[in-house]
Design a protein around this motif. Structure first.
Motif, short mmCIF file in Angstrom:
data_model
loop_
_atom_site.label_atom_id
_atom_site.label_comp_id
_atom_site.label_asym_id
_atom_site.label_seq_id
_atom_site.Cartn_x
_atom_site.Cartn_y
_atom_site.Cartn_z
N THR A 52 -4.44 -17.22 -0.88
CA THR A 52 -3.79 -18.24 -0.21
C THR A 52 -4.56 -19.36 -0.47
OG1 THR A 52 -2.37 -17.10 1.20
CG2 THR A 52 -2.52 -19.33 1.75
N SER B 86 1.04 -26.84 1.49
CA SER B 86 0.68 -26.62 2.88
C SER B 86 1.46 -25.97 4.08
CB SER B 86 0.50 -28.09 3.51
OG SER B 86 -0.46 -28.95 2.71
N THR B 87 2.69 -26.12 3.73
CA THR B 87 3.89 -25.73 4.54
C THR B 87 3.84 -24.13 4.38
OG1 THR B 87 5.23 -27.43 4.98
CG2 THR B 87 6.16 -25.30 5.48
N LEU B 88 3.97 -23.63 3.25
CA LEU B 88 3.89 -22.23 2.73
C LEU B 88 2.82 -21.63 3.17
CD1 LEU B 88 5.24 -22.46 -0.94
CD2 LEU B 88 6.94 -22.01 1.17
N ALA C 222 -4.08 -23.70 10.17
CA ALA C 222 -3.90 -25.29 9.66
C ALA C 222 -5.04 -26.00 9.58
CB ALA C 222 -2.93 -26.06 10.76
N ALA D 75 3.10 -31.19 0.71
CA ALA D 75 3.60 -30.90 2.03
C ALA D 75 4.17 -29.27 1.64
CB ALA D 75 4.85 -31.69 2.10
N LEU D 76 4.66 -29.03 0.38
CA LEU D 76 5.16 -28.03 0.21
C LEU D 76 3.98 -26.67 0.31
CD1 LEU D 76 7.50 -26.03 -1.07
CD2 LEU D 76 6.90 -26.67 -3.38
N ILE E 114 0.58 -22.40 5.60
CA ILE E 114 0.47 -22.28 7.23
C ILE E 114 1.57 -21.29 7.58
CG2 ILE E 114 0.82 -23.75 9.19
CD1 ILE E 114 -0.44 -26.08 7.70
N LEU E 115 2.76 -21.37 6.99
CA LEU E 115 3.72 -20.36 7.76
C LEU E 115 3.59 -19.05 7.02
CD1 LEU E 115 6.84 -22.83 7.69
CD2 LEU E 115 5.19 -22.19 9.64
N PRO F 109 -0.80 -16.22 5.61
CA PRO F 109 -0.88 -17.50 6.36
C PRO F 109 -2.42 -17.90 6.46
CG PRO F 109 -0.10 -15.88 7.94
CD PRO F 109 -0.05 -15.25 6.45
#
Length: 787
Positions: free
Chosen positions: A698, A742-744, A756, A739-740, A746-747, A753
């Protein structure tokens, strides 16, 4: 000829070898010649759509994608294989509809030929399909007819318009013995002619054959191939080392195979062909608003690199219409009177362009003091037209207009008229003498010079192109004298070449004007300049220009061009004038800068991705990317980066050149700086944060995405990265990409994961990387002249 022509009318000249008798051919003889020589038609080379589509799958980038798909299917990774297949089909679909130019050109050529013709067979006139005509057939030609094959007149007289084939703007008078070509238009008169050549053996057919075989590989195609080749060589070598090291570590095949697959995927600039197409499409929409219609998207890329423009004279630099250039009145007359007298001896509303030009000029002068009584049209045998008129007192007056020799035979001697005619003819003008009188001998009133005047914007266009680093040379079938007059008027200065056929070792700087050239010569000239290392533009309007338009990297058809020329050209000017050429060059250079940004970004990113796999294997002893994560970055990253096709850029002041070697060197060097950043982040995650292998995967994705954005913004500017504002679509795509992922990350969607804070830290470090890369870029660009 009109239907009233007697079938027994004998030719004025003996037929040529193998010619028909006055009664034409017999049906049996015609069939024998048809079987021996073929039909009077142009060869059809239409390629089936399926074959065209399959051809798009046979290129360097598709090969790499196809290999990746096969490897994924072998490993059972069907979802990933499907995703890559979608990318492959996307590339094919974008390019598919830009093909088929040769066939469109040939279709337009064939549309110029008549479908039927009146021929004499077995002693009687018959209407036959034009394709069934053979050498030796005797045919009728009359007003409005298109000549069905190359012919020689054997009876009658015509006014023939051959401008679509020869480029000559003035129709020519044709009498018995005159040879004319398939595709010429009959403007006046009636005649009987013998066919001397059909099909591909005609002048028209030879032009069609040149168009069919004309081909030059676009610089876009060569650029894509060289980028892919360089990446394949570098990354291929790295992949081999990666495989050897994996074997050295005794990794099982189940781990080595996915690792190799990821390396293959990481090496493919999957969206590079699509980026070329998309950027050209955006540029095409921009030039369309400025009166230019690109028919071949690669033409914009060629416009950016064009450094020589071959401009046809007739209809391109000139208006392709006759106008009165000068009127010289002799003692006792003024110019208004000379024009008025000439107008009386000119047809009103006919198809003769000389008469139309004289009437137009006369209408601007004072009203005529004479009243027309009778008019006798131009007679090719007498070389003059004639009128009778009355003056204000009703006295009769005879007026003649025509060649000086014919008019002088009916008039008082006039040395001044002879000197004036010789002076004007020396300048390349078409000169007519006008005489009048109540009785013989007549008195010469003056002479009128006509020419095809330059377009109003031609001079300004050539000056602008010169400032942009483009050399303009004139190419014309006219004589050197006529060509020089026009060249001087539009600002083309330099030596004139009047030698045909042209020598093979031509250099652009040797001549400014090429005069007396045939279509084959124009085609050969373009090829010679290309072989001398130039990117050539060819501007024209007639069927005679079509082969050269097709061969040139950027063929340009003016707004008044024939369908043939428009089909062969890469761009068509939809508005009068030539200002669209400057607009195309400027927009083409802006498009080049957008593509250059994406290409440099692709080289850096693809080099780094493979090297990161190698370094990750050394640091962790395992794969730090999975095929799924690699496909995800390909789909999102590579295609979102295509937003650079709308970026704000500065057009280059001089012609662009693809320096792929230098570009690759810059990409590799900048890639090593980027690699240092990636290794530092990966080492921190492994040795400092103690992340697991899955978490490191990741972290690798996040690092490559953020560093890729840093590279993107550095590559888009030729100066400091803050020197210009990025385009709104580029900013939006960057926001989505960051944003895409980063979101994938962190979540933990599709990947393990990450905290953040770690993601934010990598982003902050990427900002520092951008500043460092910007300094490195400026040094490399100044030394290697990439842009």
């Amino acid at each position: 000829m009109a239907d009233g022509l007697p079938a027994s009318a004998a030719p004025r000249h003996a037929p040529s070898s193998g010619a028909a008798s006055a009664t034409g051919l017999t049906s049996d003889e015609a069939q024998r010649r048809l079987a021996a020589n073929g039909t009077n038609a142009i060869q059809d080379v239409a390629q089936k759509p399926v074959r065209q589509a399959l051809g798009k799958l046979w290129a360097p980038v598709p090969w790499m994608l196809e290999a990746a798909i096969l490897l994924q299917l072998v490993l059972g990774e069907y979802f990933e294989a499907g995703a890559v297949a979608v990318l492959l089909l996307f590339n094919v679909g974008l390019g598919f509809f830009q093909e088929g130019r040769a066939q469109a050109t040939l279709d337009a050529l064939k549309s110029r030929l008549p479908l039927t013709a009146s021929a004499r067979r077995d002693g009687t006139w018959k209407t036959l399909p034009a394709a069934q005509l053979v050498q030796g057939d005797v045919v009728k030609l009359s007003l409005g007819a298109v000549v069905p094959a190359d012919v020689r007149l054997i009876d009658g007289s015509l006014l023939i318009d051959q401008s679509m084939l020869t480029g000559e703007s003035v129709p020519v008078e044709a009498a018995a013995g005159f040879a004319t070509y398939a595709g010429a238009l009959v403007r006046r008169g009636e005649a009987v002619a013998e066919i001397v050549a059909t099909g591909t053996r005609t002048k028209f057919g030879r032009s069609a054959e040149l168009i069919r075989i004309a081909h030059v590989e676009s610089t876009e195609q060569k650029a894509i191939f060289r980028v892919v080749r360089n990446l394949a060589l570098f990354n291929g070598g790295m992949t081999i080392l990666l495989t050897i090291y994996a074997i050295y570590l005794a990794l099982p095949f189940a781990q080595i195979a996915p690792l190799v697959l990821v390396a293959v995927l990481a090496s493919i600039p999957v969206a590079l062909p699509s980026m070329f197409t998309l950027a050209a499409t955006v540029g095409a929409r921009a030039v369309a608003r400025r009166g230019v219609l690109p028919t071949r998207l690669s033409a914009l890329d060629e416009a950016a690199e064009m450094d020589v423009l071959c401009a046809d004279k007739t209809g391109t630099l000139t208006r392709n219409e006759l106008a009165v250039t000068a009127c010289r009145a002799l003692p006792g007359f003024d110019e208004g009177q000379v024009l008025a007298l000439a107008a009386l001896a000119s047809s009103d509303g006919g198809a003769d362009p000389l008469d139309a030009a004289i009437r137009t000029a006369s209408a601007k002068a004072n009203p005529s003091a004479w009243k027309l009584v009778t008019f006798i049209p131009f007679d090719p045998a007498r070389k003059m037209s004639e009128a009778t008129a009355t003056d204000a007192d009703g006295h009769p007056l005879r007026i003649v207009k025509g060649a000086l020799a014919a008019v002088a035979a009916m008039a008082e001697p006039s040395p001044s008229a002879t000197a004036t005619v010789e002076e004007l003819q020396a300048k390349g003008f078409r000169v007519l003498a006008v005489a009048m009188g109540a009785a013989m001998p007549l008195k010469i009133a003056g002479v009128i010079a006509l020419s095809d005047p330059p377009r109003d914007d031609s001079s300004a266009l050539i000056a602008q192109l010169h400032d942009l680093g483009v050399r303009v040379v004139m190419v014309t079938g006219d004589a050197a004298v006529t060509a020089r007059v026009v060249a001087d008027a539009v600002g083309i200065t330099g030596p004139i070449s009047a030698t045909v056929p042209l020598p093979r070792d031509i250099h652009a700087e040797d001549f400014a004007v090429f005069a007396g050239v045939l279509p084959e010569d124009k085609y050969a000239l373009v090829q010679a300049l290309q072989q001398d290392g130039h990117v050539v533009g060819m501007c024209g309007d007639g069927a005679n220009d079509a082969p050269a338009l097709r061969q040139a990297q950027m063929g340009i058809a003016v707004s008044t061009a024939t369908d043939v020329a428009k089909s062969a050209a890469g761009i068509v000017l939809t508005e009068a004038g030539l200002g669209g050429i400057v607009a195309t060059v400027q927009e083409g250079r802006a498009t080049f800068q957008r593509i250059l940004t994406y290409t440099l970004r692709s080289i850096i990113h693809k080099v780094v991705q493979v090297l990161v796999l190698m370094c990750g294997l050394v640091i962790t002893g395992g794969a730090i990317l999975t095929p799924l994560l690699m496909v995800l970055m390909m789909v999102a990253g590579d295609f979102l980066a295509m937003s650079s096709s709308t970026d704000n850029v500065r057009a280059s002041p001089k012609p662009n050149v693809w320096r792929i070697g230098n570009l690759t060197i810059v990409g590799v060097i900048m890639g090593f700086f980027d690699l240092g950043f990636c290794i530092a982040v990966l080492a921190t995650g492994h040795f400092v944060l103690g992340l697991s292998t899955q978490a490191l995967q990741t972290l690798t994705v996040v690092t490559l995405v953020f560093s890729g954005q840093a590279v993107f913004y550095v590559a888009r500017e030729r100066r400091h990265l803050w020197s210009s504002r990025p385009g709104p679509w580029l900013l939006a795509s960057s926001a989505v990409d960051i944003a895409l992922f980063s979101t994938l990350a962190i979540l933990g969607v599709l990947m393990t994961p990450l905290p953040a804070l770690v993601v934010a830290g990598v982003f902050a470090a990427a900002l520092v990387l951008a500043l460092l890369l910007d300094i490195v870029k400026l040094v490399l660009f100044s030394r290697l002249a990439v842009a």
